[in-house]
Write a protein that holds these residues in place. Structure first.
Motif, PDB file in Angstrom:
ATOM      1  N   ILE A 216     -12.309  21.207   3.039  1.00 35.85           N
ATOM      2  CA  ILE A 216     -12.250  20.702   1.663  1.00 35.85           C
ATOM      3  C   ILE A 216     -11.826  19.241   1.706  1.00 35.85           C
ATOM      4  O   ILE A 216     -10.817  18.875   2.323  1.00 35.85           O
ATOM      5  N   ASN A 217     -12.654  18.433   1.070  1.00 35.74           N
ATOM      6  CA  ASN A 217     -12.425  16.999   0.958  1.00 35.74           C
ATOM      7  C   ASN A 217     -11.481  16.772  -0.229  1.00 35.74           C
ATOM      8  O   ASN A 217     -11.902  16.768  -1.369  1.00 35.74           O
ATOM      9  N   VAL A 218     -10.202  16.617   0.076  1.00 33.10           N
ATOM     10  CA  VAL A 218      -9.212  16.387  -0.984  1.00 33.10           C
ATOM     11  C   VAL A 218      -9.286  14.937  -1.458  1.00 33.10           C
ATOM     12  O   VAL A 218      -9.092  14.629  -2.626  1.00 33.10           O
ATOM     13  N   ASN A 219      -9.619  14.036  -0.526  1.00 37.82           N
ATOM     14  CA  ASN A 219      -9.640  12.606  -0.871  1.00 37.82           C
ATOM     15  C   ASN A 219     -10.484  12.329  -2.109  1.00 37.82           C
ATOM     16  O   ASN A 219     -10.121  11.518  -2.945  1.00 37.82           O
ATOM     17  N   ASP A 220     -11.640  12.999  -2.213  1.00 40.23           N
ATOM     18  CA  ASP A 220     -12.544  12.667  -3.306  1.00 40.23           C
ATOM     19  C   ASP A 220     -12.319  13.464  -4.582  1.00 40.23           C
ATOM     20  O   ASP A 220     -13.145  13.385  -5.506  1.00 40.23           O
ATOM     21  N   SER A 221     -11.200  14.185  -4.662  1.00 38.23           N
ATOM     22  CA  SER A 221     -10.752  14.572  -5.994  1.00 38.23           C
ATOM     23  C   SER A 221     -10.434  13.256  -6.703  1.00 38.23           C
ATOM     24  O   SER A 221      -9.842  12.353  -6.097  1.00 38.23           O
ATOM     25  N   VAL A 222     -10.822  13.151  -7.958  1.00 33.70           N
ATOM     26  CA  VAL A 222     -10.546  11.897  -8.679  1.00 33.70           C
ATOM     27  C   VAL A 222      -9.042  11.637  -8.706  1.00 33.70           C
ATOM     28  O   VAL A 222      -8.585  10.500  -8.521  1.00 33.70           O
ATOM     29  N   THR A 223      -8.265  12.714  -8.896  1.00 32.49           N
ATOM     30  CA  THR A 223      -6.806  12.547  -8.975  1.00 32.49           C
ATOM     31  C   THR A 223      -6.181  12.248  -7.611  1.00 32.49           C
ATOM     32  O   THR A 223      -4.974  12.136  -7.500  1.00 32.49           O
ATOM     33  N   LYS A 224      -6.997  12.141  -6.568  1.00 35.85           N
ATOM     34  CA  LYS A 224      -6.483  11.644  -5.292  1.00 35.85           C
ATOM     35  C   LYS A 224      -6.932  10.189  -5.096  1.00 35.85           C
ATOM     36  O   LYS A 224      -6.174   9.264  -5.278  1.00 35.85           O
ATOM     37  N   SER A 225      -8.217   9.985  -4.769  1.00 32.56           N
ATOM     38  CA  SER A 225      -8.612   8.631  -4.336  1.00 32.56           C
ATOM     39  C   SER A 225      -8.491   7.572  -5.421  1.00 32.56           C
ATOM     40  O   SER A 225      -8.218   6.409  -5.119  1.00 32.56           O
ATOM     41  N   LYS A 226      -8.651   7.968  -6.693  1.00 31.61           N
ATOM     42  CA  LYS A 226      -8.549   6.951  -7.754  1.00 31.61           C
ATOM     43  C   LYS A 226      -7.099   6.746  -8.199  1.00 31.61           C
ATOM     44  O   LYS A 226      -6.839   6.010  -9.159  1.00 31.61           O
ATOM     45  N   PHE A 227      -6.167   7.401  -7.527  1.00 38.10           N
ATOM     46  CA  PHE A 227      -4.740   7.262  -7.854  1.00 38.10           C
ATOM     47  C   PHE A 227      -3.940   6.855  -6.611  1.00 38.10           C
ATOM     48  O   PHE A 227      -3.381   5.767  -6.564  1.00 38.10           O
ATOM     49  N   ASP A 228      -3.912   7.707  -5.608  1.00 38.88           N
ATOM     50  CA  ASP A 228      -3.161   7.442  -4.383  1.00 38.88           C
ATOM     51  C   ASP A 228      -3.677   6.173  -3.695  1.00 38.88           C
ATOM     52  O   ASP A 228      -2.925   5.208  -3.468  1.00 38.88           O
ATOM     53  N   ASN A 229      -4.980   6.148  -3.394  1.00 38.20           N
ATOM     54  CA  ASN A 229      -5.536   5.012  -2.667  1.00 38.20           C
ATOM     55  C   ASN A 229      -5.344   3.721  -3.470  1.00 38.20           C
ATOM     56  O   ASN A 229      -5.062   2.660  -2.905  1.00 38.20           O
ATOM     57  N   LEU A 230      -5.492   3.818  -4.786  1.00 33.61           N
ATOM     58  CA  LEU A 230      -5.444   2.645  -5.657  1.00 33.61           C
ATOM     59  C   LEU A 230      -4.006   2.296  -6.078  1.00 33.61           C
ATOM     60  O   LEU A 230      -3.439   1.290  -5.649  1.00 33.61           O
ATOM     61  N   TYR A 231      -3.410   3.158  -6.892  1.00 29.58           N
ATOM     62  CA  TYR A 231      -2.078   2.831  -7.429  1.00 29.58           C
ATOM     63  C   TYR A 231      -0.991   3.001  -6.366  1.00 29.58           C
ATOM     64  O   TYR A 231       0.042   2.348  -6.435  1.00 29.58           O
ATOM     65  N   GLY A 232      -1.204   3.899  -5.425  1.00 27.66           N
ATOM     66  CA  GLY A 232      -0.236   4.057  -4.335  1.00 27.66           C
ATOM     67  C   GLY A 232      -0.152   2.771  -3.528  1.00 27.66           C
ATOM     68  O   GLY A 232       0.923   2.202  -3.340  1.00 27.66           O
ATOM     69  N   CYS A 233      -1.306   2.285  -3.079  1.00 28.00           N
ATOM     70  CA  CYS A 233      -1.313   1.058  -2.267  1.00 28.00           C
ATOM     71  C   CYS A 233      -0.869  -0.147  -3.086  1.00 28.00           C
ATOM     72  O   CYS A 233      -0.299  -1.093  -2.547  1.00 28.00           O
ATOM     73  N   ARG A 234      -1.125  -0.113  -4.398  1.00 28.95           N
ATOM     74  CA  ARG A 234      -0.696  -1.227  -5.249  1.00 28.95           C
ATOM     75  C   ARG A 234       0.824  -1.420  -5.141  1.00 28.95           C
ATOM     76  O   ARG A 234       1.325  -2.515  -5.294  1.00 28.95           O
ATOM     77  N   GLU A 235       1.553  -0.350  -4.879  1.00 31.07           N
ATOM     78  CA  GLU A 235       3.006  -0.473  -4.748  1.00 31.07           C
ATOM     79  C   GLU A 235       3.459  -0.525  -3.289  1.00 31.07           C
ATOM     80  O   GLU A 235       4.373  -1.271  -2.936  1.00 31.07           O
ATOM     81  N   SER A 236       2.824   0.265  -2.432  1.00 33.47           N
ATOM     82  CA  SER A 236       3.392   0.377  -1.085  1.00 33.47           C
ATOM     83  C   SER A 236       2.945  -0.733  -0.135  1.00 33.47           C
ATOM     84  O   SER A 236       3.600  -0.974   0.877  1.00 33.47           O
ATOM     85  N   LEU A 237       1.861  -1.438  -0.446  1.00 29.06           N
ATOM     86  CA  LEU A 237       1.482  -2.563   0.425  1.00 29.06           C
ATOM     87  C   LEU A 237       2.560  -3.636   0.384  1.00 29.06           C
ATOM     88  O   LEU A 237       3.062  -4.092   1.411  1.00 29.06           O
ATOM     89  N   ALA A 267      -5.373  -5.779  -3.697  1.00 28.31           N
ATOM     90  CA  ALA A 267      -5.679  -7.076  -4.303  1.00 28.31           C
ATOM     91  C   ALA A 267      -4.886  -7.248  -5.602  1.00 28.31           C
ATOM     92  O   ALA A 267      -4.278  -8.295  -5.849  1.00 28.31           O
ATOM     93  N   GLN A 268      -4.864  -6.179  -6.398  1.00 29.15           N
ATOM     94  CA  GLN A 268      -4.140  -6.233  -7.672  1.00 29.15           C
ATOM     95  C   GLN A 268      -2.647  -6.449  -7.438  1.00 29.15           C
ATOM     96  O   GLN A 268      -1.986  -7.191  -8.166  1.00 29.15           O
ATOM     97  N   SER A 269      -2.139  -5.805  -6.417  1.00 28.11           N
ATOM     98  CA  SER A 269      -0.726  -5.929  -6.083  1.00 28.11           C
ATOM     99  C   SER A 269      -0.362  -7.374  -5.737  1.00 28.11           C
ATOM    100  O   SER A 269       0.584  -7.952  -6.272  1.00 28.11           O
ATOM    101  N   MET A 270      -1.141  -7.943  -4.846  1.00 25.92           N
ATOM    102  CA  MET A 270      -0.838  -9.300  -4.388  1.00 25.92           C
ATOM    103  C   MET A 270      -0.981 -10.301  -5.535  1.00 25.92           C
ATOM    104  O   MET A 270      -0.184 -11.213  -5.688  1.00 25.92           O
ATOM    105  N   ARG A 271      -2.002 -10.086  -6.367  1.00 26.91           N
ATOM    106  CA  ARG A 271      -2.179 -10.971  -7.520  1.00 26.91           C
ATOM    107  C   ARG A 271      -0.985 -10.836  -8.471  1.00 26.91           C
ATOM    108  O   ARG A 271      -0.517 -11.814  -9.043  1.00 26.91           O
ATOM    109  N   GLY A 272      -0.491  -9.597  -8.611  1.00 29.63           N
ATOM    110  CA  GLY A 272       0.649  -9.364  -9.495  1.00 29.63           C
ATOM    111  C   GLY A 272       1.883 -10.157  -9.074  1.00 29.63           C
ATOM    112  O   GLY A 272       2.707 -10.523  -9.908  1.00 29.63           O
TER     113      GLY A 272
END
Ligand code: NAI
Length: 470
Positions: A216-237, A267-272
């Motif tokens: 099962i590809n959990v990554n491509d649940s919308v509530t995974k890749s469009k949140f963890d990969n995006l908003y997670g990295c926005r804070e943890s990078l 990118a959003q994080s660094m710009r912020g």
């Protein structure tokens, strides 16, 4: 392997701290807490052995707590040599909820030992279910089975240092326990995979008809890749770069390589923070997205001599080469947030090309190159947010891990799955999101019956067709 060894973690005196942080994360992980409340009694994973290969952090400890509440018998390893939070590992061992083989700062040999140790129960049997992140556990089993069919693959010499270590480990297991990998693979009901890179590996195996169990590809649940990969990295990078270097971001020139979900968050994080951000891409759609967000879309060659900070987020290899690093300005910071360390050509630095290293502190190295200039490399090119900080915050991981828990239940209960890669149905994706709204004080509008009919959807969802992209 030592099958009598119950656990191996760094420091059990950290358990109390781990318990306290786990308790604090409960409020931030409503999806997991709800999963425990909903399935804690029926225990859908009862009698099943679950092996996890996923960063042993506080958030993962809460996933383990959930799987344990669902009835599973669990063994765990981290999926990266630097990502374990030793207090989280200690707390899990102390609670007895899982056997753990993980500590921060493993060698690669130790890493693969931990993975095999977690895959092997004391009676020599393997798991029923796997939670994988990046696909290393799945890869070890598949390579093991391949080697049991044709042992010439473990007798060959490999240029790739880590792959050689994997093959040496398998060679050893062929002697210790002949037929082990085939037996283990046969017993597995399925794997749920966490990340883009691991999912990519699974689809490749499916295409080549090599997949030995359902996935099962959990990554491509919308509530995974469009949140963890995006908003997670926005804070943890930023967290990773700052803990490592204390650098001021404002005004700096930052290059984000790859503008997928992770790159967008970075990118959003660094710009912020007020950095001047440029993006590199190979995909015209993502490049256009970056341009329309107002980022400079450049090639690395355009900016390699002038940028202050480089962040790879491609899931690809050799994106920053030795030749690039030789051109960088003095004390440029180079790091990676993609799953594997090969996005930056670390082999160039480490491989006798005249580069010398000075360690500043754990996971921060200053490399002097042939150019006479130095660069600061974070976490030896491994994911900077988990190597130099503590990964994503609990709230976003609750979204990812609720998908993981649901995927494990699906693999456990659905006997008709084939050796293919599946995604979770949309109504579960929507349910994961729903579970996280209340914590944020967000109120959902309800469709009227007439509106639902007008749109052609059920009043209670799913609200979108599968092709909708969010
Ligand atoms: P993605 O596939 O959405 O994005 C990657 C982007 O890189 C794509 O748009 C692709 O066109 C681009 N790309 C590929 N080769 C390139 C090159 N040579 N130069 C420039 N751009 C290139 O993948 P996603 O979800 O953004 O994940 C990226 C990586 O991050 C994966 O390895 C994934 O497993 C990992 N990941 C790491 C997390 C972390 O916490 N550190 C969290 C989630 C994912």
């Amino acid at each position: 392997l030592d099958l009598s060894l119950e656990n191996k973690v760094a420091d059990m005196s950290l358990a109390d701290f781990g318990h306290k942080e786990m308790q604090l994360s409960e409020r931030e992980m409503p999806g997991l807490m709800e999963t425990i409340a909903k399935y804690g009694e029926s225990k859908p994973l009862k009698g099943l052995k679950v092996m996890g290969s996923l960063h042993m952090t506080i958030q993962t400890a809460m996933l383990i707590k959930t799987l344990h509440a669902l009835g599973a018998d669990i063994r765990w390893a981290s999926c990266n040599i630097f990502s374990t939070q030793d207090h989280a590992a200690a707390a899990i061992v102390d609670s007895g909820m899982a056997k753990v083989f993980a500590w921060k700062g493993e060698t690669l040999e130790e890493y693969w030992w931990c993975t095999e140790q977690a895959l092997t129960w004391p009676d020599g049997s393997g798991p029923d279910l796997i939670v994988d992140d990046g696909g290393d556990a799945t890869m070890l089993i598949h390579k093991g089975v391949e080697a049991e069919k044709d042992d010439s693959i473990v007798k060959r010499a490999y240029d790739n240092k880590e792959f050689q270590i994997v093959m040496d480990r398998i060679a050893l297991s062929l002697q210790e326990n002949p037929g082990k990998w085939t037996r283990i693979a046969k017993n597995i009901k399925g794997v749920s995979e966490e990340t883009t890179t691991g999912v990519h590996r699974l689809y490749q195996m499916e295409k080549e008809n090599k997949l030995l169990f359902p996935a099962i590809n959990v990554n491509d649940s919308v509530t995974k890749s469009k949140f963890d990969n995006l908003y997670g990295c926005r804070e943890s990078l930023a967290d990773g770069i700052k803990r490592a270097t204390d650098i001021m971001m404002a005004g700096k020139s930052v290059v984000i390589l790859g503008y997928g979900d992770v790159g967008k968050g970075c990118a959003q994080s660094m710009r912020g923070f007020g950095a001047r951000v440029a993006v590199t891409e190979v995909d015209p759609i993502c490049a256009l997205q970056a341009a329309m967000e107002g980022y400079d879309v450049v090639t690395l060659d355009d900016v390699v001599e002038t940028a202050d900070i480089f962040v790879t987020a491609t899931g690809n290899f050799n994106v920053i080469t030795g030749a690039h690093m030789e051109k960088m300005k003095d004390e440029a910071i180079v790091c990676n947030i993609g799953h594997f360390d090969n996005e930056i050509d670390m082999a160039y630095l480490e491989g006798g090309n005249g580069c010398t290293v000075m360690n500043i502190k754990p996971q921060v190295d200053k490399w002097t190159l042939n150019s006479g200039r130095s660069i600061i490399v974070l976490a030896e090119g491994r994911l900077v947010n988990l190597g130099c900080a503590t990964g994503h915050p609990s709230f976003v991981m609750s979204n990812s891990f609720t998908n993981q828990a649901l995927a494990q239940i699906e693999l456990a209960s659905n006997d008709s799955l084939e050796n293919k890669v599946y995604t979770l149905p949309k109504h579960l994706d929507e349910e994961v999101a729903r579970l996280h709204l209340e914590r944020l004080g967000a109120k959902l509008t309800k469709l009227t019956e007439a509106q639902a009919e007008y749109l052609g959807v059920d009043q209670n969802g799913p609200f979108k067709a599968d092709h909708y992209r969010y």
